[in-house]
Design an enzyme around this catalytic site. Structure first.
Site, mmCIF file in Angstrom:
data_model
loop_
_atom_site.group_PDB
_atom_site.id
_atom_site.type_symbol
_atom_site.label_atom_id
_atom_site.label_comp_id
_atom_site.label_asym_id
_atom_site.label_seq_id
_atom_site.Cartn_x
_atom_site.Cartn_y
_atom_site.Cartn_z
ATOM 1 N N HIS A 54 75.005 -11.595 15.957
ATOM 2 C CA HIS A 54 76.610 -11.790 16.461
ATOM 3 C C HIS A 54 76.759 -11.148 17.842
ATOM 4 O O HIS A 54 77.491 -11.840 18.564
ATOM 5 C CB HIS A 54 77.458 -11.091 15.266
ATOM 6 C CG HIS A 54 78.731 -11.085 15.567
ATOM 7 N ND1 HIS A 54 79.617 -12.091 14.748
ATOM 8 C CD2 HIS A 54 79.594 -10.285 16.367
ATOM 9 C CE1 HIS A 54 81.043 -11.699 15.160
ATOM 10 N NE2 HIS A 54 81.008 -10.936 16.216
ATOM 11 N N GLU A 55 76.407 -10.018 18.150
ATOM 12 C CA GLU A 55 76.811 -9.469 19.339
ATOM 13 C C GLU A 55 76.080 -10.264 20.529
ATOM 14 O O GLU A 55 76.375 -10.178 21.538
ATOM 15 C CB GLU A 55 76.296 -8.017 19.438
ATOM 16 C CG GLU A 55 77.314 -6.836 18.493
ATOM 17 C CD GLU A 55 78.775 -7.132 18.424
ATOM 18 O OE1 GLU A 55 79.143 -7.557 19.452
ATOM 19 O OE2 GLU A 55 79.528 -6.952 17.471
ATOM 20 N N HIS A 81 78.049 -12.833 21.490
ATOM 21 C CA HIS A 81 78.979 -12.315 22.684
ATOM 22 C C HIS A 81 78.232 -12.065 23.968
ATOM 23 O O HIS A 81 78.946 -12.293 25.037
ATOM 24 C CB HIS A 81 79.714 -11.147 22.146
ATOM 25 C CG HIS A 81 80.807 -11.204 20.948
ATOM 26 N ND1 HIS A 81 81.870 -12.042 20.862
ATOM 27 C CD2 HIS A 81 80.981 -10.726 19.902
ATOM 28 C CE1 HIS A 81 82.523 -11.982 19.806
ATOM 29 N NE2 HIS A 81 81.787 -10.967 19.150
ATOM 30 N N GLU A 141 84.785 -15.140 19.967
ATOM 31 C CA GLU A 141 84.319 -15.286 18.567
ATOM 32 C C GLU A 141 83.519 -16.229 18.194
ATOM 33 O O GLU A 141 82.315 -16.362 17.343
ATOM 34 C CB GLU A 141 85.561 -14.657 17.667
ATOM 35 C CG GLU A 141 84.911 -14.198 16.351
ATOM 36 C CD GLU A 141 84.425 -12.675 16.423
ATOM 37 O OE1 GLU A 141 84.305 -12.074 17.439
ATOM 38 O OE2 GLU A 141 83.890 -12.332 15.243
HETATM 39 ZN ZN ZN Z 1 82.610 -10.584 17.254
#
Ligand code: ZN
Length: 510
Positions: free
Chosen positions: A272-273, A276, A304
């Site tokens: 997830h990170e 980003h 996101e």
């Molecule tokens: Zn996030």
């Protein structure tokens, strides 16, 4: 556009923007350190450092000279020609300036005080499951938030809630979000009911075997490096609440968390990170756009979408685990030797309604978000009073997730957001999922052998697609324009539903 041909008011404006951007990146660095390596004893000095930087940044953001320069640029027809980078840059600087200057300082101070008080009260009230002791403070912070929305101004044809939403998802309106959320909610609830009634839950116990955190960290590094995260220009560290900060062209820092007995949680949050982080590394921060909106993320929803795409669309797929499971076995040792691809993919795609949003699975997460969206919108419009919040929450929870909420601590008091007056923030989580799924369908149409590439551990053309269609544009286009340009369609609930059905049903043998 070369500086020599640009008007002085534009180059001056860009220099001012670069200065406040630099202050902002120092603030982010100081806060990264606080979350990772700062010894506890550093807290007092750190508070001084953070507050000084915040004050200097605010002075820069709200400087009268900046307002004058923006107005001069807006009056310059050549700069403001439709479709140019300069016009987009000035438009976004106007937006930032207005958001920073529209709130009277009394209100800013009152909000800051209410936020820190309410957060403390919330902590104790949640521990004791005592909503009554929380209600007056929440009422106060929400009424200040309403005042804030009024200062921002209700957009034409819109509602008060839109003014708050605009802080996080520029240009989005509650009506548009509702139009996508409503069909998504109904069909997701139906899918969950179907699975619960007719599906066979997959085995998941093997996901909780003990794996040392250094081995999990090594696996996370392997996966994120394969995704294309440039470790010469970034780091991965450990923290309690994972986040990612991009300080500049050559410095993007991700953090993650580890639990010895929950490796899917760690790898999920690392991927997830990384999503980003890849966005931050792909923004045009080098050169002329540095410090301008053209080198910044367009919205929280789009940010996101990047994290969710790598975490879910990639990270829970059969193609990904075809490559990653052997890698995991190499790194973890014998502990998951008996786990085959089928078990792994099914285990990663479970769907079980539960009470806590941050612990929920990929499909039900969206229902948690929708619940909050409906409730905070009603709180802002005055259709719902704070005293009626628990009953409204519990009734809606039953409708959406089919469960009876046992208490307010596991119900309407579980999140800190509203104590901070963060209203309009929750929808961006599901917007991220919706954008991710819509991008994902287009990507798979445009790269027909994507699955084969991923199964080989080759993520280069996937990343290239994101770079070309999303990352390089910064804030040049709005989120909805970006979606239209990349996918040819307006945002819809269909791709996310198709994605979730295609993952969850097979996991339940349907
Ligand atoms: Zn996030």
């Amino acid at each position: 556009m070369t500086p020599a041909t640009q008007a002085a008011h534009y180059t001056d404006l860009v220099s001012m923007a670069r200065k406040s951007w630099t202050l902002g990146s120092i603030a982010a660095l100081v806060s990264w350190d606080q979350e990772t390596y700062m010894p506890e004893g550093g807290a007092a000095a750190r508070a001084e450092q953070s507050s000084l930087i915040a004050r200097l940044a605010h002075e820069e953001h709200t400087h009268d000279r900046r307002g004058e320069l923006i107005a001069e640029c807006e009056g310059d027809a050549e700069l403001m020609q439709d479709g140019t980078e300069t016009a987009a840059c000035v438009r976004e600087m106007r937006r930032d300036y207005d958001l920073a200057t529209k709130l009277p300082s009394d209100l800013v101070a009152a909000l800051a005080k209410a936020q820190s008080e309410t957060q403390e009260i919330w902590k104790h009230a949640r521990e004791k499951d005592d909503f009554k002791s929380f209600a007056p403070a929440l009422e106060n912070v929400l009424s200040l938030t309403r005042e804030k929305a009024q200062c921002y101004g209700v957009p034409a044809g819109g509602e008060l809630y839109d003014a708050l939403l605009n802080e996080y998802e520029p240009g989005a309106t509650a009506k548009e979000i509702e139009a996508v959320f409503t069909p998504l909610g109904e069909r997701l609830s139906a899918l969950i009911a179907d699975i619960t009634a007719n599906g066979t839950p997959p085995a998941i116990d093997f996901l909780y075997r003990s794996i040392p955190t250094e081995k999990q960290h090594a696996f996370g590094r392997t996966v994120t490096a394969a995704f294309g995260f440039d470790y010469n220009k970034g780091r991965l560290d450990t923290t309690t609440h994972p986040f990612c900060s991009g300080f500049g062209a050559g410095d993007t820092r991700m953090t993650t968390r580890y639990s010895e007995t929950n490796f899917p949680d760690a790898i999920g949050s690392t991927m997830h990170e990384c999503g980003h982080g890849l966005y931050e590394q792909g923004l045009p921060k080098e050169g002329e756009h540095c410090g301008t909106p053209l080198a910044e993320a367009v919205s929280l929803g789009i940010h996101e979408s990047q994290s969710r795409m790598w975490e879910n669309m990639v990270g829970r797929s059969r193609a990904f685990w075809s490559w990653a499971l052997p890698e995991a076995k190499k790194t973890f040792g014998t502990v998951i030797d008996d786990v085959d691809l089928d078990m792994m993919v099914k285990g990663m795609n479970t769907c079980t309604p539960s009470f806590i949003r941050v612990e929920s699975d990929e499909p039900t997460y969206n229902l948690h978000v929708m619940l909050r969206f409906g409730i905070e919108r009603a709180l802002m419009s005055g259709d719902l009073s704070v005293n009626d919040l628990p009953d409204a929450w519990n009734a809606r929870f039953k409708e959406l997730l089919g469960l009876d909420v046992p208490n307010d601590a596991q119900g309407c008091m579980q999140d800190v957001h509203w104590s901070f007056g963060l209203v309009g923030y929750f929808p961006t989580y599901t917007l991220g999922n919706l954008y991710a799924a819509q991008f994902w369908e287009t990507i798979n149409e445009q790269i027909p052998d994507l699955d084969e590439q991923i199964a080989r551990g080759d993520f280069a053309s996937l990343l290239a697609w994101c770079r070309t269609n999303i990352h390089q544009h910064g804030r040049r286009y709005s989120a909805s324009e970006l979606c239209m340009r990349a996918t040819g369609k307006e945002l819809s609930a269909d791709p996310l539903l198709r994605h979730l059905e295609s993952r969850v049903k097979p996991a339940y043998g349907m």
